[in-house]
Design an enzyme around this catalytic site. Structure first.
Site, PDB file in Angstrom:
ATOM      1  N   CYS A  63      12.711   4.333   9.180  1.00 27.94           N
ATOM      2  CA  CYS A  63      11.918   4.986   8.137  1.00 27.94           C
ATOM      3  C   CYS A  63      11.536   6.407   8.544  1.00 27.94           C
ATOM      4  O   CYS A  63      10.803   6.601   9.526  1.00 27.94           O
ATOM      5  CB  CYS A  63      10.656   4.175   7.857  1.00 27.94           C
ATOM      6  SG  CYS A  63       9.570   4.958   6.640  1.00 27.94           S
ATOM      7  N   LYS A  90       8.284  -8.689   3.583  1.00 28.94           N
ATOM      8  CA  LYS A  90       7.043  -8.203   4.179  1.00 28.94           C
ATOM      9  C   LYS A  90       6.064  -9.338   4.438  1.00 28.94           C
ATOM     10  O   LYS A  90       5.877 -10.219   3.601  1.00 28.94           O
ATOM     11  CB  LYS A  90       6.396  -7.177   3.241  1.00 28.94           C
ATOM     12  CG  LYS A  90       7.281  -5.982   2.949  1.00 28.94           C
ATOM     13  CD  LYS A  90       6.704  -5.111   1.850  1.00 28.94           C
ATOM     14  CE  LYS A  90       7.679  -3.993   1.496  1.00 28.94           C
ATOM     15  NZ  LYS A  90       7.200  -3.156   0.387  1.00 28.94           N
ATOM     16  N   VAL A 103       5.131   1.661   4.998  1.00 27.01           N
ATOM     17  CA  VAL A 103       4.781   2.199   6.310  1.00 27.01           C
ATOM     18  C   VAL A 103       4.962   3.715   6.272  1.00 27.01           C
ATOM     19  O   VAL A 103       5.728   4.225   5.456  1.00 27.01           O
ATOM     20  CB  VAL A 103       5.666   1.563   7.417  1.00 27.01           C
ATOM     21  CG1 VAL A 103       5.380   0.082   7.531  1.00 27.01           C
ATOM     22  CG2 VAL A 103       7.163   1.791   7.154  1.00 27.01           C
TER      23      VAL A 103
END
Length: 279
Positions: A63, A90, A103
């Protein structure tokens, strides 16, 4: 070239200097960052017990938004725990911290902060040295504008592969080069980094996509940051690759490409490359 090829080609173009740096590393970990689990935590997992007085970041290895905050943690020398998340499955306890389940998320002593720009501003206030944002209100606003409007580059970055498939690449490329020129021009006025002689918040907010540029440059060489097209940005990238925070959060381009491929196919491999990174 069809956009699907973008995700299946093996990448061999990362910066030569980075190869030399990475070759000298024994591990992908940093003394500042304690990775609590070797693999990403997903549905039906339990949240690892929190350590009092220690910052924790909930992240995902690929990410770019989470990397923004990891860069700041590393650059400021803040010891922290790392918990990587399976964002497709998740865990319930992640949504209890941030209902959107995204996130990065920071947590320390019962306080939770999320969204990368908010996390980074929070860290800069809580751990003021080295300071990454200027105290002058106008200079601070200038930096914020550079960071926030980089969203246009981010959108175009992901649009490039699709544009190759639907014949809109020339238009996308023109927009991409125009937006990149803004950052080339900004560096001309600022110096070696967006912070002048050293990095500031702008450098770390935009860096993750420059690390990934070699991925889209495989199928669209015109998007690459080269010294003949963007001499200041190219020199800046070379200097950024020498910063320990960048080295410690670096992911190989072939791993980025593989993750993008699996993400596009609907089965993202969040833990791809873990075993290889520790060899």
């Amino acid at each position: 070239m069809h956009s699907s090829t973008f995700y299946s080609r093996t990448l061999v173009r990362p910066h030569k200097l980075l190869f030399q740096i990475m070759a000298s590393r024994r591990s992908s970990s940093s003394p500042l960052e304690k990775d609590l689990f070797p693999f990403s935590l997903g549905k039906d997992t339990k949240c690892p017990p929190l350590t009092p007085g220690v910052m924790r970041i909930y992240s995902m290895r690929f990410c770019p938004f989470a990397q923004r905050t990891r860069l700041v943690l590393q650059y400021k020398g803040i010891p922290h725990e790392l918990v990587n998340i399976n964002l497709k499955q998740k865990p319930k306890w992640l949504r209890e911290r941030y209902p959107a389940g995204l996130v990065p998320i920071l947590e320390k002593d019962g306080r939770v902060v999320y969204e990368s720009s908010v996390c980074n501003d929070y860290l800069d206030e809580m751990y003021p040295e080295p300071k990454l944002t200027p105290s002058d209100p106008f200079k601070k606003a200038e930096d914020k504008m550079l960071s926030e409007t980089f969203s246009k580059v981010i959108a175009l970055y992901y649009e490039v592969p699709a544009s190759l498939a639907n014949d809109t690449f020339p238009v996308t490329l023109k927009k991409y080069l125009r937006e990149m020129q803004r950052y080339e021009n900004a560096l001309d006025k600022r110096g070696d980094f967006f912070g002048g002689a050293k990095p500031n918040m702008v450098d770390f907010m935009i860096w993750p996509w420059f690390e990934r540029i070699s991925v889209i440059a495989v199928v669209a060489p015109e998007t690459d940051i080269t010294k003949d097209r963007f001499p200041r940005l190219a020199a800046w990238m070379k200097r950024m690759y020498e910063i320990p925070a960048v080295i410690n959060t670096y992911v190989k381009p072939e791993h980025h490409a593989h993750f993008f491929k699996t993400l596009r196919e609907g089965s993202p491999e969040y833990d791809h490359g873990i075993l290889q990174s520790n060899l």
